[in-house]
Design an enzyme around this catalytic site. Sequence first.
Site, PDB file in Angstrom:
ATOM      1  N   ASP A  33       5.704  45.595 -66.849  1.00 50.60           N
ATOM      2  CA  ASP A  33       5.033  46.742 -67.463  1.00 50.60           C
ATOM      3  C   ASP A  33       5.782  48.016 -67.083  1.00 50.60           C
ATOM      4  OD1 ASP A  33       3.205  48.646 -68.423  1.00 50.60           O
ATOM      5  OD2 ASP A  33       1.487  47.406 -67.915  1.00 50.60           O
ATOM      6  N   ASP A  34       6.328  48.709 -68.080  1.00 54.87           N
ATOM      7  CA  ASP A  34       7.020  49.989 -67.873  1.00 54.87           C
ATOM      8  C   ASP A  34       8.315  49.841 -67.074  1.00 54.87           C
ATOM      9  OD1 ASP A  34       4.820  51.016 -69.151  1.00 54.87           O
ATOM     10  OD2 ASP A  34       4.096  52.217 -67.482  1.00 54.87           O
ATOM     11  N   CYS A  71       2.588  50.261 -74.540  1.00 50.51           N
ATOM     12  CA  CYS A  71       2.261  48.890 -74.150  1.00 50.51           C
ATOM     13  C   CYS A  71       1.532  48.057 -75.192  1.00 50.51           C
ATOM     14  CB  CYS A  71       1.485  48.899 -72.841  1.00 50.51           C
ATOM     15  SG  CYS A  71       0.110  50.042 -72.792  1.00 50.51           S
ATOM     16  N   ARG A  75       2.700  44.487 -76.973  1.00 49.57           N
ATOM     17  CA  ARG A  75       2.045  43.212 -76.691  1.00 49.57           C
ATOM     18  C   ARG A  75       1.579  42.537 -77.972  1.00 49.57           C
ATOM     19  NH1 ARG A  75       0.808  43.525 -70.936  1.00 49.57           N
ATOM     20  NH2 ARG A  75       1.856  45.440 -70.311  1.00 49.57           N
ATOM     21  N   LYS A 133      -2.304  41.657 -67.501  1.00 46.07           N
ATOM     22  CA  LYS A 133      -2.823  42.738 -68.338  1.00 46.07           C
ATOM     23  C   LYS A 133      -2.896  42.303 -69.800  1.00 46.07           C
ATOM     24  CE  LYS A 133      -1.320  47.307 -69.946  1.00 46.07           C
ATOM     25  NZ  LYS A 133      -0.472  48.462 -69.641  1.00 46.07           N
ATOM     26  N   HIS A 135      -5.078  44.347 -72.693  1.00 49.68           N
ATOM     27  CA  HIS A 135      -5.056  45.630 -73.411  1.00 49.68           C
ATOM     28  C   HIS A 135      -4.946  45.472 -74.924  1.00 49.68           C
ATOM     29  CE1 HIS A 135      -3.594  50.088 -73.516  1.00 49.68           C
ATOM     30  NE2 HIS A 135      -4.908  49.995 -73.590  1.00 49.68           N
ATOM     31  N   HIS A 224       3.666  49.618 -63.717  1.00 49.90           N
ATOM     32  CA  HIS A 224       2.800  50.646 -64.295  1.00 49.90           C
ATOM     33  C   HIS A 224       2.152  51.463 -63.180  1.00 49.90           C
ATOM     34  CE1 HIS A 224      -0.562  52.379 -66.587  1.00 49.90           C
ATOM     35  NE2 HIS A 224       0.054  52.016 -67.697  1.00 49.90           N
ATOM     36  N   ASP A 329       7.318  45.456 -71.572  1.00 48.33           N
ATOM     37  CA  ASP A 329       6.627  45.910 -72.782  1.00 48.33           C
ATOM     38  C   ASP A 329       7.243  47.174 -73.359  1.00 48.33           C
ATOM     39  OD1 ASP A 329       5.749  47.537 -70.697  1.00 48.33           O
ATOM     40  OD2 ASP A 329       3.641  47.504 -71.289  1.00 48.33           O
ATOM     41  N   ASN A 330       7.847  48.009 -72.529  1.00 46.93           N
ATOM     42  CA  ASN A 330       8.507  49.239 -72.966  1.00 46.93           C
ATOM     43  C   ASN A 330       9.341  49.763 -71.805  1.00 46.93           C
ATOM     44  OD1 ASN A 330       5.199  50.092 -72.754  1.00 46.93           O
ATOM     45  ND2 ASN A 330       6.578  51.041 -71.282  1.00 46.93           N
ATOM     46  N   LYS A 386       9.266  55.909 -72.024  1.00 43.89           N
ATOM     47  CA  LYS A 386       8.051  55.408 -72.665  1.00 43.89           C
ATOM     48  C   LYS A 386       7.384  56.513 -73.492  1.00 43.89           C
ATOM     49  CE  LYS A 386       3.502  53.520 -71.358  1.00 43.89           C
ATOM     50  NZ  LYS A 386       2.643  53.124 -70.218  1.00 43.89           N
TER      51      LYS A 386
END
Length: 589
Positions: A33-34, A71, A75, A133, A135, A224, A329-330, A386
């Site tokens: 994540d991130d 994110c 996903r 995660k 989301h 994240h 994710d990014n 991001k």
Amino acid sequence: MFGIEASANTVVDTEAQSSAYRVRPNIVFILADDLGYTDIASYGSEVNTPSLTALAEQGVSFTNFHTAANCAPARAMLLTGVDSHLAGVPNIPEMLAPEQRKHANYQGVLGSDVVTVATLLEEAGYHTYMAGKWHLGMDPDKRPSRRGFQRTMAMMDSGADNWEQRPYLPLYDQANWFADGERYTLPEDFYSSRFLVDKMIEFIDSNLQDEKPFFAYLPFMAVHSPVQAPQHYIDRYMGVYDSGWDVLREQRKERAEALGIVPENTPMVRMHTTIDWDALSDEDRRYQSKRMAVYAGMIEAMDFHIGRLVEFLKQRGQYDNTIFIFTSDNGSEANGPDDPRGFPQRLGPHSLGYNVDYETLGLKGSYGTIGPSFSSAAVSPLAYYKFHAGEGGMRVPLIISGKPVADPSSLTRAFAWATDITPTILSLSGVAAPGDRFAGRPILPMTGRDLTPLLSASAARVYGPDDPVGYELTDHGVLFQGDYKLVVNQPPRGDGQWRLFNIVTDPGETKDLSGADTVRFQRMLSAYHQYTVDNKVVPVPPGYTQIKQLVQNGLLTNRDGILVLLLTVLLLLPFYVAWRMKKVSTDEQ
């Protein structure tokens, strides 16, 4: 037991099918994540990531893989093979404007007209597990336990504390964790990366005796915000970042060049959001260096727990029949203040019970970010981060490792896109993509491409030089075509102007070709506008900003709206003001 996406087709339990189960590969899909483009060692980082390096050495690393700039849209595409706008997730729900929510595809949750890869694999006889995660929707029919995953441990929000069950933004009144579709209370000894791998090992181990293959989706919370790590991981990086972000950005570029991740002598810009390291006091440099040490420690902790999962699979005799997919994710998150210790900057974290003290930074109770300056190093040599359409926000590592790889420890420079992951997983597992109907209802077709020809080295690319791939987020726009990228980044960090880059020779987006190659520029601009029509893109309303919409949506969705407003402003406004001041200062120079 099938969820709402399962079809009425039955699986015949025959000896032949039992044999097929044994030869079909397990799939482990790991999502950071991130994570920035050069945040792991095999892509140029100084961070120790031996588990991921080992996977890279047994697989193919993609140097030109792109995903969404935030994110939830990423996903949605990764798990369905469908563009984020059509899949119902054009943006995270926390940032959608009310004018956009009038449209069916602008709800910020996974639509009922798309099917997840987990559902398709479960239908084909796979066990399907998720720990991490989600989301993509918290209503009962949107939870992962109803979208193809047989066992789940899911954090439902955009983020949460990594040490305890605590929200990280006042938009949430609690950290929403669900186990197999029901609310869950975290254990006292919780740390996110360790806990999620523990759960995944538990899920996999519970069904190994039936010899069916499994699909394990492991979306980490690392890295994240809040950026947090165990002390012994932080200690390994104390002092490593004392030379500052500009030096680190250059060092990572040089390592990425040496590894072949980017071309030699790749040019790069210095983001106007990067402050002057040498102008900081000794105390400020000390604090900034530790912020990055915590971030590095969080990455290494994630890698260590990935290694635990790999070792478990080896011990259980599953490793040789497992394919690993790792990506983010990014790109790196830059929405943290340059200095979180100032009075207004502290108010937001303090309102949620966090501190930003140097001594405890990264530990339980602390709220860590790395800020825009170190974020520019995390994405080196790329530009932006991001939430933006620059390469730094969208180009991330992708490693695919396992049996189908013909040339281990190889690189591919072929363009690849987030929607390609689901078709690739289906191809690797021998499962056919669905038609235009599934489980008695019409569904949207997948638009992603199968990447297995790149893994077997039977093709140099899966997208032709004229194949367009579009993307949009809050009026930030992109069209990829061949080696080229058409892009616009909106204020306050961008200027709202369309530009054209060759991102193969110039991944740092330093040389705008829109004036020199006007025919290509206009052709790609037309293709982008067609993308917005085909994918039902809805522009943001006048005056929209991402942070302002976060505040407004908090007022609309929380019964304590005034408190949410005040706390969210306290937490986020200093970041925005700092950016505006930095931009004004730069423009005046």
